[in-house]
Design a protein around this motif. Structure first.
Motif, PDB file in Angstrom:
ATOM      1  N   LEU A 147      -0.627  55.237 -62.338  1.00 23.05           N
ATOM      2  CA  LEU A 147      -0.873  56.381 -63.215  1.00 23.05           C
ATOM      3  C   LEU A 147      -2.057  56.135 -64.136  1.00 23.05           C
ATOM      4  O   LEU A 147      -2.836  57.058 -64.424  1.00 23.05           O
ATOM      5  CB  LEU A 147       0.389  56.695 -64.023  1.00 23.05           C
ATOM      6  CG  LEU A 147       1.567  57.227 -63.197  1.00 23.05           C
ATOM      7  CD1 LEU A 147       2.826  57.312 -64.055  1.00 23.05           C
ATOM      8  CD2 LEU A 147       1.252  58.590 -62.593  1.00 23.05           C
ATOM      9  N   GLN A 148      -2.220  54.903 -64.589  1.00 22.59           N
ATOM     10  CA  GLN A 148      -3.372  54.566 -65.418  1.00 22.59           C
ATOM     11  C   GLN A 148      -4.681  54.745 -64.648  1.00 22.59           C
ATOM     12  O   GLN A 148      -5.669  55.265 -65.173  1.00 22.59           O
ATOM     13  CB  GLN A 148      -3.267  53.109 -65.901  1.00 22.59           C
ATOM     14  CG  GLN A 148      -2.191  52.855 -66.926  1.00 22.59           C
ATOM     15  CD  GLN A 148      -2.540  53.381 -68.306  1.00 22.59           C
ATOM     16  OE1 GLN A 148      -2.221  54.518 -68.641  1.00 22.59           O
ATOM     17  NE2 GLN A 148      -3.199  52.577 -69.102  1.00 22.59           N
ATOM     18  N   ASP A 191     -10.042  67.227 -74.883  1.00 21.93           N
ATOM     19  CA  ASP A 191      -9.902  65.846 -74.405  1.00 21.93           C
ATOM     20  C   ASP A 191      -8.562  65.647 -73.694  1.00 21.93           C
ATOM     21  O   ASP A 191      -8.079  64.525 -73.576  1.00 21.93           O
ATOM     22  CB  ASP A 191     -10.021  64.882 -75.592  1.00 21.93           C
ATOM     23  CG  ASP A 191     -10.324  63.455 -75.139  1.00 21.93           C
ATOM     24  OD1 ASP A 191     -11.080  63.291 -74.168  1.00 21.93           O
ATOM     25  OD2 ASP A 191      -9.781  62.517 -75.748  1.00 21.93           O
ATOM     26  N   SER A 192      -7.962  66.733 -73.234  1.00 18.48           N
ATOM     27  CA  SER A 192      -6.652  66.645 -72.595  1.00 18.48           C
ATOM     28  C   SER A 192      -6.718  65.830 -71.305  1.00 18.48           C
ATOM     29  O   SER A 192      -7.695  65.896 -70.561  1.00 18.48           O
ATOM     30  CB  SER A 192      -6.118  68.046 -72.276  1.00 18.48           C
ATOM     31  OG  SER A 192      -5.964  68.803 -73.449  1.00 18.48           O
ATOM     32  N   GLN A 193      -5.644  65.104 -71.044  1.00 15.41           N
ATOM     33  CA  GLN A 193      -5.555  64.311 -69.819  1.00 15.41           C
ATOM     34  C   GLN A 193      -4.808  65.096 -68.745  1.00 15.41           C
ATOM     35  O   GLN A 193      -3.977  65.951 -69.042  1.00 15.41           O
ATOM     36  CB  GLN A 193      -4.813  63.005 -70.089  1.00 15.41           C
ATOM     37  CG  GLN A 193      -5.563  62.036 -70.997  1.00 15.41           C
ATOM     38  CD  GLN A 193      -4.716  60.837 -71.361  1.00 15.41           C
ATOM     39  OE1 GLN A 193      -3.726  60.971 -72.064  1.00 15.41           O
ATOM     40  NE2 GLN A 193      -5.093  59.672 -70.884  1.00 15.41           N
ATOM     41  N   TYR A 209       6.425  57.205 -69.514  1.00 19.09           N
ATOM     42  CA  TYR A 209       4.979  56.964 -69.394  1.00 19.09           C
ATOM     43  C   TYR A 209       4.217  58.187 -69.918  1.00 19.09           C
ATOM     44  O   TYR A 209       3.245  58.050 -70.679  1.00 19.09           O
ATOM     45  CB  TYR A 209       4.585  56.696 -67.939  1.00 19.09           C
ATOM     46  CG  TYR A 209       3.081  56.654 -67.756  1.00 19.09           C
ATOM     47  CD1 TYR A 209       2.370  55.474 -67.957  1.00 19.09           C
ATOM     48  CD2 TYR A 209       2.368  57.807 -67.420  1.00 19.09           C
ATOM     49  CE1 TYR A 209       0.990  55.436 -67.825  1.00 19.09           C
ATOM     50  CE2 TYR A 209       0.991  57.780 -67.290  1.00 19.09           C
ATOM     51  CZ  TYR A 209       0.307  56.593 -67.494  1.00 19.09           C
ATOM     52  OH  TYR A 209      -1.071  56.576 -67.379  1.00 19.09           O
ATOM     53  N   PHE A 210       4.653  59.375 -69.525  1.00 21.70           N
ATOM     54  CA  PHE A 210       3.960  60.582 -69.964  1.00 21.70           C
ATOM     55  C   PHE A 210       4.294  60.936 -71.406  1.00 21.70           C
ATOM     56  O   PHE A 210       3.478  61.532 -72.110  1.00 21.70           O
ATOM     57  CB  PHE A 210       4.304  61.749 -69.034  1.00 21.70           C
ATOM     58  CG  PHE A 210       3.751  61.577 -67.646  1.00 21.70           C
ATOM     59  CD1 PHE A 210       2.379  61.614 -67.425  1.00 21.70           C
ATOM     60  CD2 PHE A 210       4.594  61.347 -66.568  1.00 21.70           C
ATOM     61  CE1 PHE A 210       1.857  61.441 -66.149  1.00 21.70           C
ATOM     62  CE2 PHE A 210       4.083  61.167 -65.284  1.00 21.70           C
ATOM     63  CZ  PHE A 210       2.706  61.214 -65.081  1.00 21.70           C
ATOM     64  N   MET A 211       5.473  60.540 -71.873  1.00 23.43           N
ATOM     65  CA  MET A 211       5.862  60.833 -73.250  1.00 23.43           C
ATOM     66  C   MET A 211       5.215  59.902 -74.268  1.00 23.43           C
ATOM     67  O   MET A 211       5.201  60.215 -75.462  1.00 23.43           O
ATOM     68  CB  MET A 211       7.388  60.730 -73.391  1.00 23.43           C
ATOM     69  CG  MET A 211       8.163  61.861 -72.760  1.00 23.43           C
ATOM     70  SD  MET A 211       9.953  61.552 -72.810  1.00 23.43           S
ATOM     71  CE  MET A 211      10.243  61.467 -74.575  1.00 23.43           C
ATOM     72  N   ASP A 233      -0.951  56.121 -74.620  1.00 19.03           N
ATOM     73  CA  ASP A 233      -1.566  54.902 -75.163  1.00 19.03           C
ATOM     74  C   ASP A 233      -0.595  53.729 -75.305  1.00 19.03           C
ATOM     75  O   ASP A 233      -0.960  52.690 -75.865  1.00 19.03           O
ATOM     76  CB  ASP A 233      -2.228  55.175 -76.531  1.00 19.03           C
ATOM     77  CG  ASP A 233      -3.239  56.306 -76.469  1.00 19.03           C
ATOM     78  OD1 ASP A 233      -3.998  56.357 -75.476  1.00 19.03           O
ATOM     79  OD2 ASP A 233      -3.257  57.142 -77.390  1.00 19.03           O
ATOM     80  N   ALA A 234       0.632  53.875 -74.834  1.00 13.99           N
ATOM     81  CA  ALA A 234       1.583  52.762 -74.905  1.00 13.99           C
ATOM     82  C   ALA A 234       1.242  51.718 -73.848  1.00 13.99           C
ATOM     83  O   ALA A 234       0.697  52.035 -72.782  1.00 13.99           O
ATOM     84  CB  ALA A 234       3.007  53.260 -74.700  1.00 13.99           C
ATOM     85  N   THR A 235       1.562  50.457 -74.132  1.00 18.84           N
ATOM     86  CA  THR A 235       1.379  49.393 -73.146  1.00 18.84           C
ATOM     87  C   THR A 235       2.511  49.438 -72.131  1.00 18.84           C
ATOM     88  O   THR A 235       3.536  50.100 -72.351  1.00 18.84           O
ATOM     89  CB  THR A 235       1.370  48.019 -73.823  1.00 18.84           C
ATOM     90  OG1 THR A 235       2.667  47.792 -74.417  1.00 18.84           O
ATOM     91  CG2 THR A 235       0.303  47.942 -74.907  1.00 18.84           C
ATOM     92  N   PHE A 236       2.342  48.701 -71.034  1.00 20.07           N
ATOM     93  CA  PHE A 236       3.410  48.629 -70.042  1.00 20.07           C
ATOM     94  C   PHE A 236       4.688  48.097 -70.683  1.00 20.07           C
ATOM     95  O   PHE A 236       5.772  48.626 -70.445  1.00 20.07           O
ATOM     96  CB  PHE A 236       3.009  47.723 -68.878  1.00 20.07           C
ATOM     97  CG  PHE A 236       4.172  47.382 -67.980  1.00 20.07           C
ATOM     98  CD1 PHE A 236       4.683  48.319 -67.106  1.00 20.07           C
ATOM     99  CD2 PHE A 236       4.774  46.123 -68.035  1.00 20.07           C
ATOM    100  CE1 PHE A 236       5.783  48.024 -66.298  1.00 20.07           C
ATOM    101  CE2 PHE A 236       5.860  45.814 -67.229  1.00 20.07           C
ATOM    102  CZ  PHE A 236       6.363  46.766 -66.352  1.00 20.07           C
ATOM    103  N   GLU A 237       4.573  47.047 -71.492  1.00 18.02           N
ATOM    104  CA  GLU A 237       5.749  46.441 -72.111  1.00 18.02           C
ATOM    105  C   GLU A 237       6.484  47.443 -73.000  1.00 18.02           C
ATOM    106  O   GLU A 237       7.726  47.482 -73.019  1.00 18.02           O
ATOM    107  CB  GLU A 237       5.350  45.205 -72.934  1.00 18.02           C
ATOM    108  CG  GLU A 237       4.949  43.995 -72.124  1.00 18.02           C
ATOM    109  CD  GLU A 237       3.574  44.134 -71.472  1.00 18.02           C
ATOM    110  OE1 GLU A 237       2.781  45.008 -71.924  1.00 18.02           O
ATOM    111  OE2 GLU A 237       3.289  43.379 -70.518  1.00 18.02           O
ATOM    112  N   GLN A 238       5.737  48.258 -73.730  1.00 20.12           N
ATOM    113  CA  GLN A 238       6.366  49.244 -74.617  1.00 20.12           C
ATOM    114  C   GLN A 238       7.124  50.305 -73.816  1.00 20.12           C
ATOM    115  O   GLN A 238       8.241  50.678 -74.171  1.00 20.12           O
ATOM    116  CB  GLN A 238       5.290  49.904 -75.495  1.00 20.12           C
ATOM    117  CG  GLN A 238       4.730  48.981 -76.560  1.00 20.12           C
ATOM    118  CD  GLN A 238       3.513  49.569 -77.259  1.00 20.12           C
ATOM    119  OE1 GLN A 238       2.729  50.319 -76.653  1.00 20.12           O
ATOM    120  NE2 GLN A 238       3.337  49.230 -78.525  1.00 20.12           N
TER     121      GLN A 238
END
Length: 315
Positions: free
Chosen positions: A13-14, A40-42, A150-152, A155-160
């Motif tokens: 996804l990244q 700037d929407s993804q 992941y979508f919620m 900018d979170a890391t994988f661990e988070q």
């Protein structure tokens, strides 16, 4: 295994994230390359989500509009406030709201079918899906909590994301275990078993003779222990019960004693496998926070996510 799958999902996804302003800048003449889009929407392509998750979770690639429209309708557009906390207005109607989050395009891409077949598409129908639209597709599937988060969690890391998914997956696993416990207790009840003794027997097999009241006292727990078990222990117990239930269902008129022996063996086996896999025994995988409180936290996160990203647009 779950960690590797989650890592693959996160990395994919990244790597397949797009931004509206990047498309805008790429279309500008060279002498205008300093201009910048305000949006700037993804977004992610439906074809990429299909190749990652498959048709079971995101629907058929030949029916993109109907699939995405259904999932977004389930998110209750009509219940959105007229404006969010940032004073951004809601779309005036569902058609506009849908087109804000799903943009139909034609694209060249490969479709990977579940059977392994690869279909090459030239100028095939595809769609850009906003972060909100991606979330609504996966929200329908409780077992897809990692992808939902992941979508919620931009900018979170994988661990988070992984740690949040472990915590919130307790909700899904608790529901599954409750269903299995109901079936197992139903079998015992039909054989006129002493239900208190029967449940104590299951606890001793899974928690290895540790008295359940001692565990609850150690963690300050009131109520059923199941509401405080972690994801790994909930999943391990559920798998053991499911195997015993399947044995019972496939064997005509299985004696109750045989069922108890299978159930005991599977609970012990699941316990051992959990220790080998995680380094923790079930009695160590206990939280002081109930599943109910965890579910409330997830609901709050979802409200905050909707309040922001449902009001964004890819247009």
């Amino acid at each position: 295994m779950g960690s590797r799958k989650s890592q693959h999902t996160f990395n994919f996804l990244q790597q397949h994230t797009h931004r509206v302003n990047e498309d805008y800048l790429n279309q500008l003449p060279l002498y205008k390359n300093t201009e910048k889009s305000q949006n700037d929407s993804q977004y992610w392509l439906f074809s990429d989500l299909y190749n990652l998750f498959g048709p079971i979770y995101v629907g058929d690639h030949s029916n993109i509009i109907n699939t995405t429209a259904t999932s977004i309708k389930l998110s209750n557009f009509e219940k959105l406030p007229k404006k969010n906390a940032a004073k951004e207005p809601r779309a005036p109607n569902f058609h506009t709201f849908f087109s804000d989050h799903v943009v139909s395009i034609v694209n060249d891409y490969d479709i990977k079918e579940p059977q392994g077949k690869i279909i090459k598409r030239k100028n095939g129908q595809d769609a850009r899906l906003s972060r909100y639209a991606c979330w609504t597709l996966l929200k329908q599937w409780p077992n897809m909590i990692f992808a939902q988060l992941y979508f919620m969690m931009p900018d979170a890391t994988f661990e988070q994301v992984y740690n949040a998914a472990y915590k919130f997956s307790r909700i899904y696993h608790r529901t599954e275990l409750a269903q299995a416990e109901k079936i197992v207790n139903g079998i015992a009840y039909k054989h006129n078993a002493d239900m208190r003794q029967f449940n104590n027997f299951m606890h001793r097999a899974f928690f290895y003779t540790t008295d359940i009241d001692k565990i609850k006292y150690a963690y300050g727990i009131n109520g059923t222990i199941f509401d405080y078990m972690g994801s790994q222990s909930l999943m391990a117990r559920h798998q053991a019960l499911n195997i015993a239930i399947n044995h019972h269902n496939t064997c005509n008129k299985m004696p109750f004693e045989s069922f108890i022996n299978i159930l005991s063996a599977e609970l012990i086996k699941s316990r051992v496998k959990m220790i080998q896999r995680t380094g923790r025994a079930p009695e160590a995988d206990i939280s002081q926070k109930s599943v109910g409180r965890v579910a409330s936290e997830l609901k709050k996160m979802e409200r905050e996510f909707i309040n922001k990203f449902a009001f964004q647009s890819l247009r």
